[in-house]
Motif scaffolding. Structure first.
Motif, PDB file in Angstrom:
ATOM      1  N   PRO A  37      42.159  -6.899  35.554  1.00  0.00           N
ATOM      2  CA  PRO A  37      41.886  -5.721  36.379  1.00  0.00           C
ATOM      3  C   PRO A  37      42.042  -4.412  35.615  1.00  0.00           C
ATOM      4  O   PRO A  37      41.270  -3.475  35.825  1.00  0.00           O
ATOM      5  CB  PRO A  37      42.920  -5.841  37.511  1.00  0.00           C
ATOM      6  N   ASP A  38      43.040  -4.328  34.730  1.00  0.00           N
ATOM      7  CA  ASP A  38      43.207  -3.122  33.915  1.00  0.00           C
ATOM      8  C   ASP A  38      41.973  -2.879  33.056  1.00  0.00           C
ATOM      9  O   ASP A  38      41.485  -1.747  32.936  1.00  0.00           O
ATOM     10  CB  ASP A  38      44.434  -3.260  33.003  1.00  0.00           C
ATOM     11  N   GLU A  39      41.480  -3.953  32.450  1.00  0.00           N
ATOM     12  CA  GLU A  39      40.305  -3.833  31.592  1.00  0.00           C
ATOM     13  C   GLU A  39      39.105  -3.306  32.372  1.00  0.00           C
ATOM     14  O   GLU A  39      38.378  -2.416  31.894  1.00  0.00           O
ATOM     15  CB  GLU A  39      39.990  -5.194  30.973  1.00  0.00           C
ATOM     16  N   GLY A  45      38.151   0.674  32.223  1.00  0.00           N
ATOM     17  CA  GLY A  45      36.824   0.753  31.636  1.00  0.00           C
ATOM     18  C   GLY A  45      35.876   1.536  32.531  1.00  0.00           C
ATOM     19  O   GLY A  45      35.070   2.348  32.057  1.00  0.00           O
ATOM     20  N   LEU A  46      35.965   1.302  33.848  1.00  0.00           N
ATOM     21  CA  LEU A  46      35.138   2.047  34.789  1.00  0.00           C
ATOM     22  C   LEU A  46      35.522   3.517  34.808  1.00  0.00           C
ATOM     23  O   LEU A  46      34.650   4.401  34.847  1.00  0.00           O
ATOM     24  CB  LEU A  46      35.295   1.450  36.184  1.00  0.00           C
ATOM     25  N   LEU A  47      36.819   3.799  34.764  1.00  0.00           N
ATOM     26  CA  LEU A  47      37.283   5.194  34.732  1.00  0.00           C
ATOM     27  C   LEU A  47      36.720   5.911  33.514  1.00  0.00           C
ATOM     28  O   LEU A  47      36.247   7.050  33.605  1.00  0.00           O
ATOM     29  CB  LEU A  47      38.813   5.225  34.716  1.00  0.00           C
ATOM     30  N   ASN A  48      36.754   5.249  32.376  1.00  0.00           N
ATOM     31  CA  ASN A  48      36.251   5.844  31.134  1.00  0.00           C
ATOM     32  C   ASN A  48      34.743   6.074  31.200  1.00  0.00           C
ATOM     33  O   ASN A  48      34.218   6.998  30.572  1.00  0.00           O
ATOM     34  CB  ASN A  48      36.587   4.937  29.952  1.00  0.00           C
ATOM     35  N   ALA A  49      34.049   5.219  31.963  1.00  0.00           N
ATOM     36  CA  ALA A  49      32.596   5.347  32.091  1.00  0.00           C
ATOM     37  C   ALA A  49      32.200   6.337  33.179  1.00  0.00           C
ATOM     38  O   ALA A  49      31.008   6.552  33.422  1.00  0.00           O
ATOM     39  CB  ALA A  49      31.974   3.986  32.394  1.00  0.00           C
ATOM     40  N   GLY A  50      33.173   6.951  33.836  1.00  0.00           N
ATOM     41  CA  GLY A  50      32.892   7.846  34.949  1.00  0.00           C
ATOM     42  C   GLY A  50      32.140   9.104  34.586  1.00  0.00           C
ATOM     43  O   GLY A  50      31.584   9.769  35.464  1.00  0.00           O
ATOM     44  N   PHE A  51      32.099   9.446  33.292  1.00  0.00           N
ATOM     45  CA  PHE A  51      31.359  10.626  32.863  1.00  0.00           C
ATOM     46  C   PHE A  51      29.851  10.392  32.883  1.00  0.00           C
ATOM     47  O   PHE A  51      29.084  11.357  32.780  1.00  0.00           O
ATOM     48  CB  PHE A  51      31.802  11.040  31.459  1.00  0.00           C
ATOM     49  N   GLU A  52      29.449   9.121  32.987  1.00  0.00           N
ATOM     50  CA  GLU A  52      28.022   8.824  32.959  1.00  0.00           C
ATOM     51  C   GLU A  52      27.643   7.732  33.969  1.00  0.00           C
ATOM     52  O   GLU A  52      26.617   7.087  33.828  1.00  0.00           O
ATOM     53  CB  GLU A  52      27.598   8.390  31.556  1.00  0.00           C
ATOM     54  N   THR A  53      28.483   7.528  34.985  1.00  0.00           N
ATOM     55  CA  THR A  53      28.214   6.520  36.013  1.00  0.00           C
ATOM     56  C   THR A  53      28.309   7.185  37.386  1.00  0.00           C
ATOM     57  O   THR A  53      29.276   7.894  37.670  1.00  0.00           O
ATOM     58  CB  THR A  53      29.229   5.368  35.931  1.00  0.00           C
ATOM     59  N   VAL A  54      27.305   6.960  38.238  1.00  0.00           N
ATOM     60  CA  VAL A  54      27.267   7.648  39.530  1.00  0.00           C
ATOM     61  C   VAL A  54      28.228   7.001  40.524  1.00  0.00           C
ATOM     62  O   VAL A  54      28.549   5.824  40.435  1.00  0.00           O
ATOM     63  CB  VAL A  54      25.833   7.645  40.110  1.00  0.00           C
ATOM     64  N   CYS A  55      28.672   7.819  41.474  1.00  0.00           N
ATOM     65  CA  CYS A  55      29.526   7.338  42.559  1.00  0.00           C
ATOM     66  C   CYS A  55      28.782   7.495  43.878  1.00  0.00           C
ATOM     67  O   CYS A  55      27.555   7.609  43.899  1.00  0.00           O
ATOM     68  CB  CYS A  55      30.859   8.077  42.555  1.00  0.00           C
ATOM     69  N   TYR A  56      29.495   7.520  44.998  1.00  0.00           N
ATOM     70  CA  TYR A  56      28.851   7.442  46.306  1.00  0.00           C
ATOM     71  C   TYR A  56      27.950   8.638  46.620  1.00  0.00           C
ATOM     72  O   TYR A  56      27.002   8.514  47.395  1.00  0.00           O
ATOM     73  CB  TYR A  56      29.904   7.296  47.404  1.00  0.00           C
ATOM     74  N   TRP A 104      39.743  -1.769  43.682  1.00  0.00           N
ATOM     75  CA  TRP A 104      39.822  -3.116  43.117  1.00  0.00           C
ATOM     76  C   TRP A 104      39.454  -4.090  44.225  1.00  0.00           C
ATOM     77  O   TRP A 104      40.150  -4.210  45.233  1.00  0.00           O
ATOM     78  CB  TRP A 104      41.214  -3.436  42.578  1.00  0.00           C
ATOM     79  N   GLN A 105      38.341  -4.756  44.057  1.00  0.00           N
ATOM     80  CA  GLN A 105      37.798  -5.641  45.078  1.00  0.00           C
ATOM     81  C   GLN A 105      37.947  -7.092  44.645  1.00  0.00           C
ATOM     82  O   GLN A 105      37.511  -7.474  43.566  1.00  0.00           O
ATOM     83  CB  GLN A 105      36.317  -5.299  45.293  1.00  0.00           C
ATOM     84  N   GLU A 106      38.555  -7.904  45.493  1.00  0.00           N
ATOM     85  CA  GLU A 106      38.841  -9.303  45.142  1.00  0.00           C
ATOM     86  C   GLU A 106      38.293 -10.242  46.216  1.00  0.00           C
ATOM     87  O   GLU A 106      38.724 -10.218  47.361  1.00  0.00           O
ATOM     88  CB  GLU A 106      40.344  -9.506  44.981  1.00  0.00           C
ATOM     89  N   ARG A 107      37.317 -11.035  45.817  1.00  0.00           N
ATOM     90  CA  ARG A 107      36.774 -12.060  46.701  1.00  0.00           C
ATOM     91  C   ARG A 107      37.544 -13.364  46.538  1.00  0.00           C
ATOM     92  O   ARG A 107      37.934 -13.999  47.503  1.00  0.00           O
ATOM     93  CB  ARG A 107      35.284 -12.284  46.385  1.00  0.00           C
ATOM     94  N   GLU A 108      37.756 -13.770  45.292  1.00  0.00           N
ATOM     95  CA  GLU A 108      38.557 -14.945  44.958  1.00  0.00           C
ATOM     96  C   GLU A 108      39.427 -14.580  43.763  1.00  0.00           C
ATOM     97  O   GLU A 108      38.917 -14.177  42.724  1.00  0.00           O
ATOM     98  CB  GLU A 108      37.666 -16.142  44.622  1.00  0.00           C
ATOM     99  N   GLY A 109      40.731 -14.729  43.934  1.00  0.00           N
ATOM    100  CA  GLY A 109      41.656 -14.356  42.876  1.00  0.00           C
ATOM    101  C   GLY A 109      41.597 -15.298  41.686  1.00  0.00           C
ATOM    102  O   GLY A 109      40.843 -16.273  41.662  1.00  0.00           O
ATOM    103  N   ASN A 158      35.671  -7.389  41.246  1.00  0.00           N
ATOM    104  CA  ASN A 158      34.966  -6.283  40.605  1.00  0.00           C
ATOM    105  C   ASN A 158      35.719  -4.989  40.871  1.00  0.00           C
ATOM    106  O   ASN A 158      36.583  -4.920  41.748  1.00  0.00           O
ATOM    107  CB  ASN A 158      33.524  -6.159  41.094  1.00  0.00           C
ATOM    108  N   ALA A 159      35.364  -3.969  40.098  1.00  0.00           N
ATOM    109  CA  ALA A 159      35.950  -2.642  40.228  1.00  0.00           C
ATOM    110  C   ALA A 159      34.870  -1.661  40.655  1.00  0.00           C
ATOM    111  O   ALA A 159      33.695  -1.804  40.292  1.00  0.00           O
ATOM    112  CB  ALA A 159      36.574  -2.198  38.912  1.00  0.00           C
ATOM    113  N   GLY A 160      35.242  -0.673  41.439  1.00  0.00           N
ATOM    114  CA  GLY A 160      34.298   0.345  41.887  1.00  0.00           C
ATOM    115  C   GLY A 160      34.987   1.691  42.027  1.00  0.00           C
ATOM    116  O   GLY A 160      36.212   1.801  41.932  1.00  0.00           O
ATOM    117  N   PHE A 161      34.186   2.710  42.255  1.00  0.00           N
ATOM    118  CA  PHE A 161      34.710   4.059  42.439  1.00  0.00           C
ATOM    119  C   PHE A 161      35.076   4.311  43.886  1.00  0.00           C
ATOM    120  O   PHE A 161      34.349   3.928  44.807  1.00  0.00           O
ATOM    121  CB  PHE A 161      33.680   5.099  42.002  1.00  0.00           C
ATOM    122  N   GLY A 162      36.194   4.975  44.096  1.00  0.00           N
ATOM    123  CA  GLY A 162      36.596   5.450  45.404  1.00  0.00           C
ATOM    124  C   GLY A 162      36.260   6.919  45.537  1.00  0.00           C
ATOM    125  O   GLY A 162      35.122   7.337  45.316  1.00  0.00           O
ATOM    126  N   LEU A 163      37.254   7.738  45.861  1.00  0.00           N
ATOM    127  CA  LEU A 163      37.041   9.172  46.052  1.00  0.00           C
ATOM    128  C   LEU A 163      37.156   9.926  44.731  1.00  0.00           C
ATOM    129  O   LEU A 163      38.211   9.915  44.100  1.00  0.00           O
ATOM    130  CB  LEU A 163      38.049   9.725  47.053  1.00  0.00           C
TER     131      LEU A 163
END
Length: 307
Positions: free
Chosen positions: A113-115, A119-130, A177-182, A211-216
């Motif tokens: 999950p950290d990875e 990784g998503l946080l670092n990509a936030g400069f070029e990845t769209v959110c809601y 942090w979204q978990e369908r199956e641990g 998977n990981a996603g953006f919140g607010l």
């Protein structure tokens, strides 16, 4: 060792114990700044992102806010980590040789999950959110006190390593942090399995659907400027000035400073160093000179190798 079903169950139990022990003992920090969501399907749509609640005087009928203004979905992805062990190695009692590998699988699963999240946080400069803008952007669309559209920023420009301020004081977080199956430790050891029959190897592995996603975006601030007192102060002030619908202050309060390992030194000197008194020579005399660190203790420091 006589390799039979009972022996293989014993081997699996031992491996699973090693995996679980390493999993539980491994350090993981990303969940401090992420909202954990239990997923019930292949993806989750966070249509309510961007809406802020507010108490108002009840005069007449209730004012009902429509939460379905955005469409931001996070799709669950499958991940695995798999090894094979020869039947001969188990028959020759070489189980202990593989213990470090199994332990490392547990450690890696715990830190996965950290990875993904960092990784998503670092990509936030070029990845769209809601809202259709990059997660870290100078032109997030909001409304002012007159309901007129204006732009808000959670970005500080620069050309250095990125560092981040996070408000993790609320139930809603800037990351999801979204978990369908641990993370599950599994094995394939049946002689009737085609792989086992053809290769004389047993398979041990880990699987997960997550998977990981953006919140607010309002609860995170990204900077590539130098990590110093002036830029840190400006970043905190920018977050504190953010307003929600119709100009209402959001009350954002940074709680965590997240930095890559290369910025650990400046980060610790900035928020962990206390006040100091130094004795300096002034002509033929000595004099006590004090320095005050006004930012000491203003945020919890997270240093991660995943940035």
């Amino acid at each position: 060792m006589i390799v039979n079903s009972a022996a293989l169950i014993t081997v699996f139990t031992g491996f699973k114990t090693l995996f679980n022990k390493a999993f539980e003992g491994a350090e993981s920090t990303a969940m401090k700044i992420a909202m954990s969501v239990k997923s019930e399907t292949k993806e989750e749509n966070y249509a309510w992102l961007g809406q802020s609640s507010r108490m108002r005087q009840w005069a007449g009928d209730r004012v009902i806010r429509n939460l379905a203004l955005h469409s931001y979905a996070v799709k669950n992805l499958k991940f695995e980590d798999t090894i094979s062990i020869s039947r001969d190695d188990i028959a020759d009692d070489k189980i202990g040789v593989f213990s470090p590998v199994i332990s490392d699988m547990g450690r890696n699963a715990k830190q996965h999950p950290d990875e993904l999240l960092y990784g998503l946080l670092n990509a936030g400069f070029e990845t769209v959110c809601y809202d259709g803008q990059y997660f870290f952007d100078a032109e997030h669309p909001v409304t002012d006190g007159e309901a007129a559209p204006v732009n808000a920023s959670n970005l500080q420009s620069g050309d250095g390593p990125a560092w981040f301020l996070i408000d993790a004081s609320r139930m809603i977080k800037p990351l999801i942090w979204q978990e369908r199956e641990g993370y599950q430790f599994q094995s394939v050891t049946s002689d009737s399995d085609m792989h086992v029959f053809m290769t004389d190897e047993y398979i041990y592995g880990v699987r997960a659907r997550v998977n990981a996603g953006f919140g607010l975006w309002q609860l995170a601030f990204g900077s590539k400027a130098d990590l110093n007192a002036a830029n840190y102060e400006a970043a905190r002030a920018s977050m504190a000035s953010l307003k929600g619908e119709n100009g209402r202050p959001l009350g954002v309060r940074p709680t965590h400073l997240v930095v890559p390992q290369v910025l650990e030194g400046p980060a610790r000197r900035l928020i962990n160093a206390g006040n100091r008194v130094e004795i300096v020579d002034v002509g033929e005399e000595t004099q006590a000179v004090g320095t005050t660190n006004e930012w000491a203790g203003t945020a919890e420091l997270i240093v991660t190798p995943y940035l």
